[in-house]
Structures are given as structure tokens and as C-alpha cells.
Write a protein that holds these residues in place. Structure first.
Motif, PDB file in Angstrom:
ATOM      1  N   ILE A 120      11.548   8.214  -2.229  1.00 36.78           N
ATOM      2  CA  ILE A 120      10.683   9.353  -2.560  1.00 36.78           C
ATOM      3  C   ILE A 120      11.206  10.637  -1.941  1.00 36.78           C
ATOM      4  O   ILE A 120      11.212  11.694  -2.568  1.00 36.78           O
ATOM      5  N   ASN A 121      11.653  10.548  -0.696  1.00 34.15           N
ATOM      6  CA  ASN A 121      12.140  11.736   0.021  1.00 34.15           C
ATOM      7  C   ASN A 121      13.374  11.368   0.843  1.00 34.15           C
ATOM      8  O   ASN A 121      13.265  11.005   2.013  1.00 34.15           O
ATOM      9  N   LEU A 134       2.391   7.420  -0.502  1.00 34.69           N
ATOM     10  CA  LEU A 134       3.501   8.353  -0.670  1.00 34.69           C
ATOM     11  C   LEU A 134       3.302   9.348  -1.810  1.00 34.69           C
ATOM     12  O   LEU A 134       4.190  10.151  -2.086  1.00 34.69           O
ATOM     13  N   LYS A 135       2.154   9.328  -2.450  1.00 35.54           N
ATOM     14  CA  LYS A 135       1.877  10.293  -3.508  1.00 35.54           C
ATOM     15  C   LYS A 135       1.665  11.697  -2.955  1.00 35.54           C
ATOM     16  O   LYS A 135       1.747  12.683  -3.680  1.00 35.54           O
ATOM     17  N   GLN A 136       1.382  11.801  -1.662  1.00 34.35           N
ATOM     18  CA  GLN A 136       1.209  13.110  -1.038  1.00 34.35           C
ATOM     19  C   GLN A 136       2.528  13.562  -0.416  1.00 34.35           C
ATOM     20  O   GLN A 136       3.349  12.736  -0.021  1.00 34.35           O
ATOM     21  N   LYS A 194      11.443   2.549   0.321  1.00 30.53           N
ATOM     22  CA  LYS A 194      10.538   3.247  -0.592  1.00 30.53           C
ATOM     23  C   LYS A 194      10.299   4.682  -0.135  1.00 30.53           C
ATOM     24  O   LYS A 194      10.208   5.604  -0.964  1.00 30.53           O
ATOM     25  N   ARG A 213       0.809  -1.226   0.000  1.00 29.32           N
ATOM     26  CA  ARG A 213       0.000   0.000   0.000  1.00 29.32           C
ATOM     27  C   ARG A 213       0.842   1.277   0.000  1.00 29.32           C
ATOM     28  O   ARG A 213       0.370   2.343  -0.407  1.00 29.32           O
ATOM     29  N   GLU A 229       3.234   2.786  -1.654  1.00 26.95           N
ATOM     30  CA  GLU A 229       3.502   3.646  -2.806  1.00 26.95           C
ATOM     31  C   GLU A 229       2.339   4.593  -3.100  1.00 26.95           C
ATOM     32  O   GLU A 229       2.540   5.743  -3.491  1.00 26.95           O
ATOM     33  N   TRP A 230       1.122   4.109  -2.897  1.00 32.26           N
ATOM     34  CA  TRP A 230      -0.054   4.950  -3.097  1.00 32.26           C
ATOM     35  C   TRP A 230      -0.095   6.062  -2.055  1.00 32.26           C
ATOM     36  O   TRP A 230      -0.388   7.218  -2.371  1.00 32.26           O
TER      37      TRP A 230
END
Length: 226
Positions: free
Chosen positions: A143-144, A104-106, A139, A99, A101-102
């Protein structure tokens, strides 16, 4: 003539006063607008990713769960942070890994990872739990890279057997060391096993129990916000 002069003078003064008042009001409105813009542009997000403990399972209101209580502390101190809750009841480390990756879109600046408890209660292999949590951490960092990650340590009941209990408990400090995380030694410290602080299922904290969870998290989180 004198009366007309007096009236004219009064009208002029009133006009000047109204003009100044309008300018002051406009200036105040612009100042408030600027403050809001600055506040929004400098505000950072704290993402809480976990299971039913994060989601506040069984509580009358989500505001009673520890992430919302953290937001209350932040607001009381007027710190520029917003809490985002991403808890899902029943979530395992494997489910979280699928779940994440979804979620982490924010945008986020601080990531609080609270998963593993359901793995332990099901007696899942500790090696798999370790790898799933490690995957989530990787992950997040992908992303950050600059975000700060807080890991919530967990324990399982003695009924799971002493060998499993030790191996499970060792997951969290090992992850914290390997990936340079900020560790909450035991999220349920002061709550786990306390009948009056847990719901009838003996697993999920009551509102009073969630308040203690918030304190446990705050001890580690607060220094990161200053």
C-alpha cells in the motif's frame, strides 16, 4: 466652526482607525487560516496496529494507553504527526493479518506493528506467527512502499518452556532484519513481571505501566519524526 472641525477630525481618525483595525483582523484571520491549511496538508499519520496493549485494555481512559501518550509527546514538541490507534483486544497475528487490509484504507506514513503476544501466550507455532507478521508487513509495503515500519518485540513467560521462549523471542529481530524494520527490542521492558505496573491479571499494564511502554516506543520512534 472650530468645534465642528474638531468633531469632523475625530470622526475621520476613528474611521481610519476602525478601517485599519478591520484590515489587521482580517489579515490575522487569513494568516491563521493559512497556517491551519499548511499544518493539515503537511501533517503525517502514525498508525498503531496491535492488540489489547495498543487498545489500552482495562484502563479508565484510552488517553492512558501508550499510543495516546505518544500523541501527547508529539503535540508538546509541535511535530506535524497524528496518531491513529488500531488496537483490538485479543488479536492474534492471524487475526491481524485478516484485519489489516481494512485498516490500511486510511492514509499513513509510519506503521507501528504490535502483535504476537497472544500467539505466545497460547503457545501457537512460532513459524506461523512469523509468517502472519511477515504477511502484514508485505501488505503494508504494498500500500505504501515508502512508509517506515516499527516492530514491537515481545517475549513470553518462562513457564512456556525454554525452547519455545527462545524461538518466540527470535521472531522479532529476524523480521526486523529481513524486512529492514525499526525494532523496539521488548515493548514491555521495565513493565513485564512487575506486579505494581500491571493490572490484576498480571498481563495488562496499568496507567503507570503504559507510560513506560510509551517511553520504550518513543526511543525508537522519535528519531523517525525529526
Amino acid at each position: 466652526m472650530q468645534i465642528r472641525l474638531i468633531i469632523s477630525t475625530i470622526v475621520t481618525l476613528l474611521s481610519i482607525s476602525c478601517s485599519n483595525s478591520s484590515k489587521e483582523k482580517a489579515s490575522a484571520e487569513q494568516e491563521n487560516k493559512n497556517e491551519k491549511e499548511v499544518s493539515t496538508s503537511t501533517r503525517k499519520n502514525i498508525l498503531f496496529f496491535g492488540n489489547s496493549l495498543t487498545a489500552g485494555y482495562g484502563l479508565e481512559s484510552p488517553e492512558e494507553a501508550f499510543p495516546a501518550r505518544i500523541q501527547q509527546k508529539i503535540d508538546s514538541l509541535k511535530l506535524p504527526y497524528k496518531v491513529i490507534g488500531a488496537g483490538l483486544s485479543g488479536e492474534t497475528s492471524a487475526g491481524g493479518n485478516e484485519r489489516i487490509e481494512w485498516v490500511l484504507k486510511q492514509p499513513f506514513d509510519i506503521f507501528v506493528l504490535e502483535l504476537g503476544a497472544n500467539d505466545g501466550l497460547r503457545g501457537l507455532a512460532t513459524e506461523a506467527t512469523y509468517q502472519n507478521l511477515a504477511s502484514i508487513i508485505k501488505k503494508v509495503r504494498a500500500i505504501n512502499p515508502d512508509c517506515q515500519i516499527v516492530l514491537a518485540g515481545m517475549m513470553v513467560p518462562p513457564s512456556m518452556g525454554s525452547t519455545y521462549v527462545k524461538k518466540f523471542q527470535a521472531i522479532f529481530p529476524a523480521l526486523a532484519k529481513e524486512y529492514r524494520l525499526f525494532l523496539i527490542p521488548f515493548l514491555l521492558e521495565g513493565v513485564g513481571g512487575e506486579v505494581e505496573l500491571n493490572q490484576k491479571d498480571g498481563i495488562h499494564p496499568t496507567s503507570a505501566g503504559q507510560k513506560i511502554l510509551a517511553e520504550n516506543v518513543w526511543k525508537v520512534l522519535e528519531p523517525l519524526l525529526q
